[in-house]
Scaffold this active site. Structure first.
Site, PDB file in Angstrom:
ATOM      1  N   HIS A 188       0.854  -1.180   0.000  1.00 54.78           N
ATOM      2  CA  HIS A 188       0.000   0.000   0.000  1.00 54.78           C
ATOM      3  C   HIS A 188       0.891   1.233   0.000  1.00 54.78           C
ATOM      4  O   HIS A 188       1.706   1.429   0.902  1.00 54.78           O
ATOM      5  CB  HIS A 188      -0.929  -0.025   1.216  1.00 54.78           C
ATOM      6  CG  HIS A 188      -1.930  -1.136   1.160  1.00 54.78           C
ATOM      7  ND1 HIS A 188      -2.348  -1.824   2.266  1.00 54.78           N
ATOM      8  CD2 HIS A 188      -2.566  -1.699   0.099  1.00 54.78           C
ATOM      9  CE1 HIS A 188      -3.217  -2.747   1.913  1.00 54.78           C
ATOM     10  NE2 HIS A 188      -3.361  -2.695   0.601  1.00 54.78           N
ATOM     11  N   ARG A 190       0.921   4.383   0.572  1.00 57.69           N
ATOM     12  CA  ARG A 190       1.061   5.417   1.598  1.00 57.69           C
ATOM     13  C   ARG A 190       1.767   4.923   2.855  1.00 57.69           C
ATOM     14  O   ARG A 190       2.063   5.719   3.744  1.00 57.69           O
ATOM     15  CB  ARG A 190      -0.322   5.937   1.977  1.00 57.69           C
ATOM     16  CG  ARG A 190      -1.253   4.899   2.606  1.00 57.69           C
ATOM     17  CD  ARG A 190      -2.670   5.404   2.666  1.00 57.69           C
ATOM     18  NE  ARG A 190      -3.597   4.448   3.237  1.00 57.69           N
ATOM     19  CZ  ARG A 190      -4.915   4.618   3.246  1.00 57.69           C
ATOM     20  NH1 ARG A 190      -5.430   5.713   2.716  1.00 57.69           N
ATOM     21  NH2 ARG A 190      -5.713   3.717   3.774  1.00 57.69           N
ATOM     22  N   GLU A 191       2.016   3.612   2.956  1.00 57.22           N
ATOM     23  CA  GLU A 191       2.597   3.051   4.171  1.00 57.22           C
ATOM     24  C   GLU A 191       4.122   3.133   4.114  1.00 57.22           C
ATOM     25  O   GLU A 191       4.829   2.131   4.020  1.00 57.22           O
ATOM     26  CB  GLU A 191       2.089   1.613   4.357  1.00 57.22           C
ATOM     27  CG  GLU A 191       0.580   1.586   4.546  1.00 57.22           C
ATOM     28  CD  GLU A 191      -0.035   0.192   4.508  1.00 57.22           C
ATOM     29  OE1 GLU A 191       0.730  -0.802   4.522  1.00 57.22           O
ATOM     30  OE2 GLU A 191      -1.269   0.096   4.456  1.00 57.22           O
ATOM     31  N   ARG A 238      -3.232   4.758  -1.904  1.00 50.28           N
ATOM     32  CA  ARG A 238      -3.097   3.402  -1.370  1.00 50.28           C
ATOM     33  C   ARG A 238      -2.839   2.353  -2.451  1.00 50.28           C
ATOM     34  O   ARG A 238      -1.987   1.485  -2.299  1.00 50.28           O
ATOM     35  CB  ARG A 238      -4.375   3.043  -0.602  1.00 50.28           C
ATOM     36  CG  ARG A 238      -4.497   1.572  -0.174  1.00 50.28           C
ATOM     37  CD  ARG A 238      -5.851   1.368   0.500  1.00 50.28           C
ATOM     38  NE  ARG A 238      -6.184  -0.038   0.690  1.00 50.28           N
ATOM     39  CZ  ARG A 238      -5.970  -0.713   1.812  1.00 50.28           C
ATOM     40  NH1 ARG A 238      -5.380  -0.128   2.837  1.00 50.28           N
ATOM     41  NH2 ARG A 238      -6.336  -1.980   1.912  1.00 50.28           N
ATOM     42  N   ARG A 260      -5.737  -7.306  -2.123  1.00 50.31           N
ATOM     43  CA  ARG A 260      -7.043  -7.953  -2.254  1.00 50.31           C
ATOM     44  C   ARG A 260      -7.151  -8.655  -3.606  1.00 50.31           C
ATOM     45  O   ARG A 260      -8.222  -9.104  -3.978  1.00 50.31           O
ATOM     46  CB  ARG A 260      -8.180  -6.927  -2.131  1.00 50.31           C
ATOM     47  CG  ARG A 260      -8.220  -6.139  -0.855  1.00 50.31           C
ATOM     48  CD  ARG A 260      -8.515  -6.990   0.368  1.00 50.31           C
ATOM     49  NE  ARG A 260      -8.694  -6.153   1.553  1.00 50.31           N
ATOM     50  CZ  ARG A 260      -7.709  -5.705   2.307  1.00 50.31           C
ATOM     51  NH1 ARG A 260      -6.443  -6.020   2.013  1.00 50.31           N
ATOM     52  NH2 ARG A 260      -7.947  -4.952   3.365  1.00 50.31           N
ATOM     53  N   HIS A 316       3.412  -4.048   6.497  1.00 50.83           N
ATOM     54  CA  HIS A 316       2.425  -2.980   6.346  1.00 50.83           C
ATOM     55  C   HIS A 316       2.530  -2.017   7.528  1.00 50.83           C
ATOM     56  O   HIS A 316       3.274  -2.235   8.471  1.00 50.83           O
ATOM     57  CB  HIS A 316       1.000  -3.567   6.310  1.00 50.83           C
ATOM     58  CG  HIS A 316       0.664  -4.292   5.060  1.00 50.83           C
ATOM     59  ND1 HIS A 316      -0.054  -3.736   4.025  1.00 50.83           N
ATOM     60  CD2 HIS A 316       0.935  -5.561   4.662  1.00 50.83           C
ATOM     61  CE1 HIS A 316      -0.204  -4.626   3.053  1.00 50.83           C
ATOM     62  NE2 HIS A 316       0.394  -5.733   3.426  1.00 50.83           N
ATOM     63  N   GLU A 394       2.016  -5.477  10.872  1.00 51.26           N
ATOM     64  CA  GLU A 394       1.552  -4.086  10.865  1.00 51.26           C
ATOM     65  C   GLU A 394       2.458  -3.300  11.812  1.00 51.26           C
ATOM     66  O   GLU A 394       2.472  -3.532  13.020  1.00 51.26           O
ATOM     67  CB  GLU A 394       0.093  -3.996  11.320  1.00 51.26           C
ATOM     68  CG  GLU A 394      -0.906  -4.667  10.392  1.00 51.26           C
ATOM     69  CD  GLU A 394      -1.268  -3.807   9.203  1.00 51.26           C
ATOM     70  OE1 GLU A 394      -0.781  -2.653   9.127  1.00 51.26           O
ATOM     71  OE2 GLU A 394      -2.046  -4.276   8.350  1.00 51.26           O
TER      72      GLU A 394
END
Length: 451
Positions: A188, A190-191, A238, A260, A316, A394
């Site tokens: 993703h 923006r991470e 994202r 996904r 993430h 995470e």
């Protein structure tokens, strides 16, 4: 192999004789978040009811993160007053998100003077700031050049916009060909913290033994189009940058969520992804129809059929969680649940003990501990890639800064995570887990066999 500080830093395309493709298209304006606020809502276990209240009271809002007790949301300036009289239990994470992003961006676009010395003479200093796209390219060139006999550059294909999705393959004594440890980050865009986090010092005997025992494939930048777009245009982008099916002009709905888009469990749970191209969790029109996923899926299958995959980690942010399959069902658990839970507990303890702030990571099956995620990478690499261990990590934090983590927290996050990784890598031989297996239960639920 002499001591070195390895950063699986924001991998970027090694383009030979070709200029890097632009992140922002002609005529696009930089997205401003001036005046936007980010709130952390205490949901008291009533997340669905809180969502309904937000939908009824606001014309729009963007969810950032959720767990069993909290929902973090981004609110536009013209909606903040309305939000604050809804009667919710909240606190402010970012009073002005635009100001927070500006402070972060000033670090990422700092003058390059002295960067070469950072990479070569003071490698730890690399973690004191975010870096621009070109700096990431040069870092990986330097890393490979420093260890030509123990590394090679590898690729899992190209992104939608044609960027090489490359990584680095590392090995120790005896050469390559051992079971694989596969790190996969910045899915993703923006991470940002997910990219520089996999740093470690390989000068000690324990780390030398890790390098001698496994092959390491590090792909820390698997969404290069999206990442570059966050640096040039929209810090909170994202997805990838692929147009919707049969619609190349709808720029408002660009992108697939490439966490996904994996084949296993792709449409297993309607709550785990979206069929709407404008959604942040749009799963695509078919499994692996995002080129980033198609290429990495082929790479995973190739390694599976060769030396096999011992450990897979998808990095993430944010939430400080150690998660494992399955994500698409709240009560479906892998037979390895017992040993994974035990290992995650030990990793979490090592992180906490190594951190001056006693950083705490929670852990458990993704669907039970977080929320439904259909078509996610850890489920796929476990079920199709046959990884013996498969995790989502995470990273920091738990709702103080969210995606816009101050640069001074990069190094502490890297150091505490390496403390946890050393524990996890030491447990991969699995002799510690004799007698811990499918008989283990989780939250009172029997362990199921994966489909």
């Amino acid at each position: 192999m002499r001591p070195f500080f390895l950063s699986s830093l924001l991998a970027a395309p090694l383009l030979t004789g070709v200029a890097a493709l632009p992140g922002r298209q002609d005529g696009e304006e930089v997205v401003s978040y001036s005046g936007y606020k980010v709130y952390r809502i205490n949901t008291l276990g009533r997340t669905s009811a809180v969502r309904d209240q937000l939908a009824a009271g606001l014309s729009s809002y963007e969810p950032w993160h959720e767990d069993a007790g909290h929902l973090d949301v981004l609110i536009a300036p013209d909606e903040t007053a309305v939000f604050e009289v809804l009667g919710l239990d909240y606190r402010v994470m970012h009073q002005d998100l635009g100001t927070s992003i500006s402070a972060e961006s000033s670090s990422a676009t700092a003058n390059k003077k002295g960067r070469k010395n950072q990479r070569q003479d003071k490698p730890l200093a690399w973690f004191d700031t975010y870096h621009n796209y070109d700096d990431h390219i040069q870092y990986f060139r330097d890393l490979h050049d420093a260890f030509p006999n123990n590394s090679e550059m590898v690729s899992s294909g190209t992104s939608y916009q044609g960027r090489d999705i490359f990584g680095i393959h590392l090995w120790g004594a005896g050469g390559p060909g051992k079971p694989a440890v596969l790190y996969h980050g910045t899915v993703h865009a923006r991470e940002w913290i997910a990219a520089p986090i996999n740093g470690y010092n390989a000068g000690d005997n324990q780390t030398r033994s890790f390098l001698d025992q496994y092959d390491y494939y590090i792909f820390p930048f698997v969404n290069p189009d999206g990442f570059l777009y966050t640096q040039t245009t929209d810090r909170l982008w994202r997805k990838n940058r692929q147009p919707p099916p049969n619609d190349t002009t709808n720029s408002a709905c660009l992108g697939r969520d490439i966490n996904r888009n994996w084949e296993h469990g792709w449409d297993a749970n309607p709550r785990g992804s979206s069929t709407n191209p404008c959604s942040q969790t749009y799963r695509g029109a078919a499994p692996s129809d995002a080129p980033e996923n198609a290429g990495f899926d082929a790479f995973v299958r190739h390694v599976r059929d060769g030396q096999g995959i011992k450990l897979y980690i998808d990095w993430h942010s944010y939430g400080q969680q150690l998660l494992f399959p399955f994500g698409y069902a709240e009560t479906l658990y892998a037979p390895e649940l017992g040993k994974w839970t035990k290992a995650a507990s030990m990793v979490s303890e090592a992180i906490r003990d190594s951190s001056s702030s006693e950083t705490t990571y929670t852990f458990g099956p993704s669907g039970a501990n977080l929320y439904a995620t259909s078509g996610s990478a850890p489920d796929h690499v476990y079920s199709v890639g046959r990884a013996a261990w498969s995790f989502t990590v995470e990273l920091r934090d738990t709702g103080r800064f969210g995606f816009v983590l101050p640069p001074e927290l990069i190094r502490p996050a890297a150091e505490e995570m390496w403390a946890g990784q050393k524990v996890l890598l030491a447990l991969l031989d699995e002799t510690f887990f004799d007698g811990v297996g499918a008989a283990q239960v989780y939250q009172g639920q029997a362990v199921d066999t994966p489909p």
